[in-house]
Design a protein around this motif. Structure first.
Motif, PDB file in Angstrom:
ATOM      1  N   CYS A  65      -3.684  16.946  52.269  1.00 17.01           N
ATOM      2  CA  CYS A  65      -5.108  16.827  51.941  1.00 17.01           C
ATOM      3  C   CYS A  65      -5.652  15.700  52.811  1.00 17.01           C
ATOM      4  N   THR A  66      -6.940  15.442  52.731  1.00 17.64           N
ATOM      5  CA  THR A  66      -7.513  14.396  53.592  1.00 17.64           C
ATOM      6  C   THR A  66      -7.418  13.028  52.895  1.00 17.64           C
ATOM      7  N   GLY A  67      -8.041  12.028  53.489  1.00 12.91           N
ATOM      8  CA  GLY A  67      -7.973  10.674  52.947  1.00 12.91           C
ATOM      9  C   GLY A  67      -8.425  10.590  51.494  1.00 12.91           C
ATOM     10  N   THR A  68      -9.470  11.344  51.157  1.00 13.81           N
ATOM     11  CA  THR A  68      -9.974  11.316  49.777  1.00 13.81           C
ATOM     12  C   THR A  68      -8.899  11.795  48.804  1.00 13.81           C
ATOM     13  N   GLY A  69      -8.141  12.801  49.223  1.00 15.28           N
ATOM     14  CA  GLY A  69      -7.053  13.291  48.378  1.00 15.28           C
ATOM     15  C   GLY A  69      -5.981  12.225  48.206  1.00 15.28           C
ATOM     16  N   GLY A  70      -5.746  11.425  49.252  1.00 17.50           N
ATOM     17  CA  GLY A  70      -4.787  10.322  49.136  1.00 17.50           C
ATOM     18  C   GLY A  70      -5.280   9.302  48.122  1.00 17.50           C
ATOM     19  N   MET A  71      -6.587   9.016  48.186  1.00 17.54           N
ATOM     20  CA  MET A  71      -7.208   8.075  47.240  1.00 17.54           C
ATOM     21  C   MET A  71      -7.036   8.596  45.810  1.00 17.54           C
ATOM     22  N   GLU A  72      -7.343   9.868  45.610  1.00 19.07           N
ATOM     23  CA  GLU A  72      -7.276  10.425  44.258  1.00 19.07           C
ATOM     24  C   GLU A  72      -5.822  10.503  43.773  1.00 19.07           C
ATOM     25  N   TYR A  92     -19.280   2.106  51.138  1.00 19.70           N
ATOM     26  CA  TYR A  92     -19.250   3.441  50.542  1.00 19.70           C
ATOM     27  C   TYR A  92     -17.879   3.791  49.965  1.00 19.70           C
ATOM     28  N   PHE A  93     -16.810   3.423  50.675  1.00 15.50           N
ATOM     29  CA  PHE A  93     -15.495   3.917  50.246  1.00 15.50           C
ATOM     30  C   PHE A  93     -14.915   3.131  49.077  1.00 15.50           C
ATOM     31  N   GLY A  94     -15.247   1.852  48.978  1.00 19.46           N
ATOM     32  CA  GLY A  94     -14.868   1.102  47.776  1.00 19.46           C
ATOM     33  C   GLY A  94     -15.524   1.734  46.554  1.00 19.46           C
ATOM     34  N   ARG A  95     -16.774   2.114  46.725  1.00 16.53           N
ATOM     35  CA  ARG A  95     -17.476   2.736  45.585  1.00 16.53           C
ATOM     36  C   ARG A  95     -16.866   4.083  45.231  1.00 16.53           C
ATOM     37  N   ARG A  96     -16.392   4.788  46.247  1.00 10.71           N
ATOM     38  CA  ARG A  96     -15.756   6.089  45.957  1.00 10.71           C
ATOM     39  C   ARG A  96     -14.490   5.876  45.117  1.00 10.71           C
ATOM     40  N   ILE A  97     -13.744   4.818  45.408  1.00 14.88           N
ATOM     41  CA  ILE A  97     -12.544   4.530  44.598  1.00 14.88           C
ATOM     42  C   ILE A  97     -12.965   4.344  43.140  1.00 14.88           C
ATOM     43  N   ALA A 139      -8.453  -2.228  47.182  1.00 12.69           N
ATOM     44  CA  ALA A 139      -9.334  -2.734  48.247  1.00 12.69           C
ATOM     45  C   ALA A 139      -9.251  -1.781  49.428  1.00 12.69           C
ATOM     46  N   VAL A 140     -10.329  -1.744  50.187  1.00 10.65           N
ATOM     47  CA  VAL A 140     -10.363  -0.902  51.391  1.00 10.65           C
ATOM     48  C   VAL A 140     -10.006  -1.794  52.582  1.00 10.65           C
ATOM     49  N   HIS A 141      -8.868  -1.525  53.182  1.00  9.25           N
ATOM     50  CA  HIS A 141      -8.418  -2.370  54.299  1.00  9.25           C
ATOM     51  C   HIS A 141      -9.415  -2.303  55.458  1.00  9.25           C
ATOM     52  N   ALA A 142      -9.878  -1.084  55.738  1.00  7.23           N
ATOM     53  CA  ALA A 142     -10.807  -0.890  56.863  1.00  7.23           C
ATOM     54  C   ALA A 142     -12.000  -0.102  56.333  1.00  7.23           C
ATOM     55  N   GLU A 143     -13.090  -0.797  56.000  1.00  5.84           N
ATOM     56  CA  GLU A 143     -14.258  -0.142  55.387  1.00  5.84           C
ATOM     57  C   GLU A 143     -15.092   0.496  56.503  1.00  5.84           C
ATOM     58  N   THR A 144     -14.911   1.789  56.671  1.00  3.35           N
ATOM     59  CA  THR A 144     -15.522   2.514  57.788  1.00  3.35           C
ATOM     60  C   THR A 144     -17.038   2.609  57.656  1.00  3.35           C
ATOM     61  N   SER A 145     -17.559   2.417  56.450  1.00  3.85           N
ATOM     62  CA  SER A 145     -19.011   2.535  56.297  1.00  3.85           C
ATOM     63  C   SER A 145     -19.743   1.283  56.780  1.00  3.85           C
ATOM     64  N   VAL A 171      -7.239   4.353  55.410  1.00  2.67           N
ATOM     65  CA  VAL A 171      -7.657   5.576  56.111  1.00  2.67           C
ATOM     66  C   VAL A 171      -8.011   5.270  57.570  1.00  2.67           C
ATOM     67  N   THR A 172      -8.656   4.118  57.815  1.00  9.56           N
ATOM     68  CA  THR A 172      -9.046   3.804  59.192  1.00  9.56           C
ATOM     69  C   THR A 172      -8.168   2.709  59.799  1.00  9.56           C
ATOM     70  N   SER A 173      -7.141   2.265  59.065  1.00  6.56           N
ATOM     71  CA  SER A 173      -6.338   1.172  59.640  1.00  6.56           C
ATOM     72  C   SER A 173      -4.984   1.622  60.173  1.00  6.56           C
ATOM     73  N   SER A 191      -3.655   7.049  53.900  1.00  3.75           N
ATOM     74  CA  SER A 191      -4.396   7.077  55.156  1.00  3.75           C
ATOM     75  C   SER A 191      -4.830   8.504  55.465  1.00  3.75           C
ATOM     76  N   CYS A 192      -5.113   8.763  56.724  1.00  2.00           N
ATOM     77  CA  CYS A 192      -5.516  10.106  57.164  1.00  2.00           C
ATOM     78  C   CYS A 192      -4.846  10.356  58.504  1.00  2.00           C
ATOM     79  N   THR A 193      -5.066  11.540  59.043  1.00  2.00           N
ATOM     80  CA  THR A 193      -4.463  11.860  60.339  1.00  2.00           C
ATOM     81  C   THR A 193      -5.477  11.819  61.485  1.00  2.00           C
ATOM     82  N   GLN A 194      -6.784  11.825  61.144  1.00  3.46           N
ATOM     83  CA  GLN A 194      -7.801  12.093  62.170  1.00  3.46           C
ATOM     84  C   GLN A 194      -8.422  10.853  62.809  1.00  3.46           C
ATOM     85  N   LYS A 195      -7.857   9.673  62.541  1.00  2.00           N
ATOM     86  CA  LYS A 195      -8.479   8.468  63.121  1.00  2.00           C
ATOM     87  C   LYS A 195      -7.474   7.757  64.028  1.00  2.00           C
ATOM     88  N   GLY A 196      -6.810   6.706  63.521  1.00  4.47           N
ATOM     89  CA  GLY A 196      -5.897   5.945  64.385  1.00  4.47           C
ATOM     90  C   GLY A 196      -4.759   6.784  64.944  1.00  4.47           C
TER      91      GLY A 196
HETATM   92  C1  PLP Z   1     -12.166   4.048  54.507  1.00  2.00           C
HETATM   93  C2  PLP Z   1     -12.182   5.507  54.186  1.00  2.00           C
HETATM   94  N1  PLP Z   1     -11.653   5.906  53.025  1.00  2.00           N
HETATM   95  C3  PLP Z   1     -11.631   7.217  52.669  1.00  2.00           C
HETATM   96  C4  PLP Z   1     -12.149   8.179  53.509  1.00  2.00           C
HETATM   97  C5  PLP Z   1     -12.102   9.604  53.105  1.00  2.00           C
HETATM   98  O1  PLP Z   1     -11.295  10.323  54.004  1.00  2.00           O
HETATM   99  P1  PLP Z   1     -11.497  11.895  54.254  1.00  2.00           P
HETATM  100  O2  PLP Z   1     -12.875  12.079  54.792  1.00  2.00           O
HETATM  101  O3  PLP Z   1     -10.403  12.205  55.234  1.00  2.00           O
HETATM  102  O4  PLP Z   1     -11.306  12.555  52.937  1.00  2.00           O
HETATM  103  C6  PLP Z   1     -12.714   7.805  54.734  1.00  2.00           C
HETATM  104  C7  PLP Z   1     -13.298   8.809  55.632  1.00  2.00           C
HETATM  105  O5  PLP Z   1     -13.893   8.529  56.630  1.00  2.00           O
HETATM  106  C8  PLP Z   1     -12.721   6.433  55.082  1.00  2.00           C
HETATM  107  O6  PLP Z   1     -13.226   6.027  56.238  1.00  2.00           O
END
Ligand code: PLP
Length: 377
Positions: A65-72, A92-97, A139-145, A171-173, A191-196
């Motif tokens: 799954c993507t990064g969000t699935g890892g978070m969940e 944005y992503f801290g709030r999503r957590i 905590a979000v190591h790398a806050e992409t927003s 996800v971005t670190s 993390s995710c696969t589509q960034k670093g």
């Molecule tokens: C810091 C961070 N967390 C979570 C996500 C969610 O990842 P995804 O879009 O792969 O579900 C992203 C996506 O950009 C992100 O930058």
């Protein structure tokens, strides 16, 4: 309609361009998900991922799954209804957590910082002192927003000896900035696969500490089936492998190749490459009078957020860069985000040359937007 997507230089918050070698890996012969040859490949992916996370013990595997699935997955495994979670929110992503934790029935203690700042670790530790039974601190190591890096090593150090588990959004670190999940005491990193790592999106690498696994093994309520790490471990690690779901075989090949390339380059070299590309980008942006959103002490290498100057239509500039130059950059994320552009230099795109291509296109698009419209004849 023919499938003929245009070539783009992907310099937004992700995804980034996929390395050609990674694309080639996806053309290798397809195997079944229960083929023993695939099972050896899975173990090799796990070994490489362990190195990339710097996680010598505990469970390491990629989720499908993507990064969000890892978070969940982290929230679903570490929290049970009624548990308290402390969440650092500076974007944005801290709030999503927090949002996902609430949906799983947790009591969330939010610790906020403004756009462009990291939440100071002292405030998180203070929240922990006030809620010593909190099950998790995230905590979000790398806050992409916002382009902000959280001092994660120091947070792990400050939490040492406490029972509360540390969850880190990486996800971005992963693959782009220094990260030592094991030594820093991170209990659950995703993390995710589509960034670093510059592979296609679709998988979420995890690193889970021994003590977090022990908590998961002994929790009284079962984890939802799709997120159940104990079942996933039986497919990815234990042999003979036990079916859990049909694995995305070609995505696994892609991740294998992306990890091989990252480790061949060397993590330190890769981190330094991201930092030097970002340093060049920031300097050039500031030379042009543009303001980097993040404060100087918390700037994130793979993602630079820059404020849109007064009077400029930021979306129009983005549109010109994409339409006229084939370059994707991001805008602000979320309804209350300040007007900004988000420029990502990740994976292969973390280079001074790519930064210069983005800057040239930004200059041209900004000039075009600022030029007065010719009066009609
Ligand atoms: C810091 C961070 N967390 C979570 C996500 C969610 O990842 P995804 O879009 O792969 O579900 C992203 C996506 O950009 C992100 O930058």
């Amino acid at each position: 309609m023919d499938l003929s997507p245009p070539e783009r230089l992907l310099c937004g918050p992700g995804p980034t361009n996929v390395d050609p070698a990674v694309l080639d890996a996806m053309r290798k012969p397809m195997l079944g998900h229960l083929d023993p040859v695939l099972h050896d490949i899975l173990l090799d992916v796990v070994a490489k991922l362990r190195e990339a996370w710097r996680m010598p013990a505990g469970l390491v595997l990629p989720l499908h799954c993507t990064g969000t699935g890892g978070m969940e997955t982290g929230i679903a495994n570490l929290l049970e209804p009624g548990d308290t979670a402390i969440v650092a929110q500076c974007g944005y992503f801290g709030r999503r957590i927090s949002e996902i934790a609430r949906r799983h029935g947790a009591e969330v203690v939010e610790v906020d910082a403004d756009w462009g700042e990291a939440v100071p670790n002292e405030r998180l530790i203070d929240a922990l002192d006030r809620h010593p039974h909190a099950r998790m601190l995230a905590a979000v190591h790398a806050e992409t927003s916002t382009g902000v890096e959280h001092p994660l090593a120091q947070l792990g150090e400050a939490m040492r000896g406490r029972d509360t588990l540390l969850m880190a959004d990486c996800v971005t670190s992963l693959g782009s900035i220094p990260l030592e999940a094991g030594a820093w005491g991170v209990d659950f990193a995703y993390s995710c696969t589509q960034k670093g790592l510059a592979a296609p999106p679709g998988m979420s690498p995890l690193a889970v500490s021994e003590r977090a696994m022990e908590r998961i093994r002994t929790r009284p309520t079962p984890v939802p089936f799709s997120f159940d790490l104990l079942l996933l471990e039986r497919y990815w690690i234990e042999r003979p492998a036990a079916y859990h779901h049909t694995a995305p075989i070609l995505g696994i090949y892609a991740l294998h190749e992306a990890l091989r390339l990252a480790l061949e380059e060397g993590l330190e070299a890769r981190w330094a490459r991201h930092e030097s590309a970002a340093g060049h980008l920031r300097r050039e942006l500031e030379t042009r009078g543009l303001e980097v959103l993040a404060g100087p002490d918390c700037r994130l290498a793979p993602l630079t957020a820059v404020r849109v100057p007064e009077g400029v239509d930021g979306k129009a500039v983005q549109g010109r860069m994409l339409g006229e130059h084939g370059i994707e950059i991001g805008g602000g994320l979320g309804p209350d985000a300040p007007a900004m552009w988000r420029i990502g230099l990740m994976g292969r795109n973390a280079s001074v040359e790519t930064a210069d291509r983005v800057l040239a296109a930004l200059d041209a698009a900004l000039n075009a937007e600022r030029s007065p419209v010719p009066a009609s004849a």
